[in-house]
Write a protein that holds these residues in place. Structure first.
Motif, short mmCIF file in Angstrom:
data_model
loop_
_atom_site.label_atom_id
_atom_site.label_comp_id
_atom_site.label_asym_id
_atom_site.label_seq_id
_atom_site.Cartn_x
_atom_site.Cartn_y
_atom_site.Cartn_z
N LEU A 162 -0.67 10.75 2.80
CA LEU A 162 -0.14 11.81 2.03
C LEU A 162 -1.43 12.43 1.21
O LEU A 162 -1.81 11.70 0.63
CB LEU A 162 0.96 11.03 0.89
N CYS A 189 2.46 2.61 -0.72
CA CYS A 189 1.75 3.92 -1.27
C CYS A 189 0.47 3.31 -2.12
O CYS A 189 0.88 2.65 -3.19
CB CYS A 189 2.60 4.88 -2.18
N MET A 316 6.83 9.07 -3.30
CA MET A 316 5.56 8.97 -2.10
C MET A 316 6.07 7.62 -1.18
O MET A 316 5.10 7.62 -0.16
CB MET A 316 4.43 8.74 -2.89
#
Length: 337
Positions: A162, A189, A316
């Motif tokens: 990301l 994440c 996320m």
């Protein structure tokens, strides 16, 4: 190359005597690494304003280990530009784990670029920098897990990146988070790397430069991970930059055109996509790269181990289709604004 092996340090074990003075930690690429806990911390040395003699600074009269010690030391000196720049340069963080803190120092240093190296700072700048240098004592207390691969990760399914970018009037930057699919189907994440840059153009142009920085950083990371990355998602909160990058019909000014071509080339080299670019829009409040644009002093807890900066926000960890992202084709013009 003819070098002899001195020692081996392993995660989960205390370092040997040759590797560590205290038996707990050692220096690793500018960081303080505690192998047993597998934790990285900033590898800052003691605050010292003495001149170097044959490459070595004379030790302080007594150790500077607390804010009280630092306050007493700072009261006795008049800071010069060279001294504050020297202390700022000691924050060596090559992977950008604590990039927002480094950016604060870079922005503050840019305010005194007009001065000579040995010029004494004005009374106002003395107050600003002495207050900022007191933060130096607390920076070594920051920490983060070295390993970004969770125990529950399925390495065969690869990882996704990301990539977030943001910019303001004076600076911009990019942050890249890596996520693995876990055994329960969810995603992890963790911050992998980040980078910031001082900028001086209009905000839309700075935003475009930040997007370019993001795509370049993502390309390097993807190639470094050598096939591990299966998906790359690029994110910006600038609709103007997003429109420039997706533009294929209207003529652009040379400044914008050069950066748009670089961005599209980097995305192509990283993902192989040239038509349906994986570049999305997100609301500014959800963009963690916003921390790379702040000029005001940032609390250290905002970048510590359990912060959103290190662990990401809740969205996320979602699948792409559930993230609060907007495609360029779905953007709508607000005629009331």
């Amino acid at each position: 190359a003819g070098f002899s092996l001195k020692f081996i340090a392993k995660s989960g074990e205390d370092p040997c005597e040759k590797a560590s003075a205290d038996g707990k930690s050692l220096k690793l690429l500018g960081y303080n690494w505690s192998p047993k806990a597998d934790i990285l911390a900033p590898g800052l040395s003691e605050m010292n304003f003495n001149k170097k003699i044959r490459g070595v600074k004379k030790p302080n009269s007594h150790p500077i280990t607390s804010r009280e010690d630092a306050t007493a030391l700072l009261k006795s000196i008049n800071l010069t530009r060279k001294q504050v720049a020297s202390n700022a340069a000691e924050i060596f963080d090559p992977t950008g784990i604590w990039e927002p803190i480094k950016l604060q120092w870079k922005l503050q240093l840019s305010e005194i670029n007009h001065m000579g190296w040995d010029d004494i700072l004005s009374h106002e700048d003395q107050m600003i920098w002495k207050d900022k240098l007191l933060q130096f004592i607390d920076i070594p207390n920051l920490s983060v897990k070295r390993c970004v691969v969770p125990d529950e990760a399925d390495p065969e399914k690869g990882a996704r990146l990301l990539c977030l970018s943001d910019a303001a009037t004076n600076a911009g930057g990019a942050a890249i988070y890596i996520g693995y699919q876990l055994s329960d189907g969810s995603n992890s994440c963790s911050l992998l790397t980040s980078k910031s840059k001082l900028l001086k153009d209009t905000v839309p142009r700075n935003e475009l430069t930040a997007v370019m920085l993001m795509t370049e950083l993502a390309f390097v990371v993807s190639k470094t991970l050598n096939g591990l990355v299966k998906e790359v998602i690029y994110i910006t909160d600038s609709t103007i930059a997003l429109s420039w990058v997706h533009n294929l019909n209207k003529r652009l000014k040379l400044y914008v055109l050069n950066r748009v071509e670089t961005i599209r080339r980097m995305i192509d080299w990283t993902t192989g996509l040239t038509d349906d670019l994986p570049l999305y829009h997100i609301q500014g409040t959800r963009n963690l790269a916003d921390l790379l644009t702040k000029k005001h002093c940032l609390p250290l807890e905002d970048v510590d181990c359990d912060s959103e900066w290190q662990c990401g926000q809740g969205w996320m960890t979602l699948p792409l289709e559930e993230m609060p992202l907007t495609k360029y084709s779905d953007l709508k013009l607000d005629r009331d604004s």
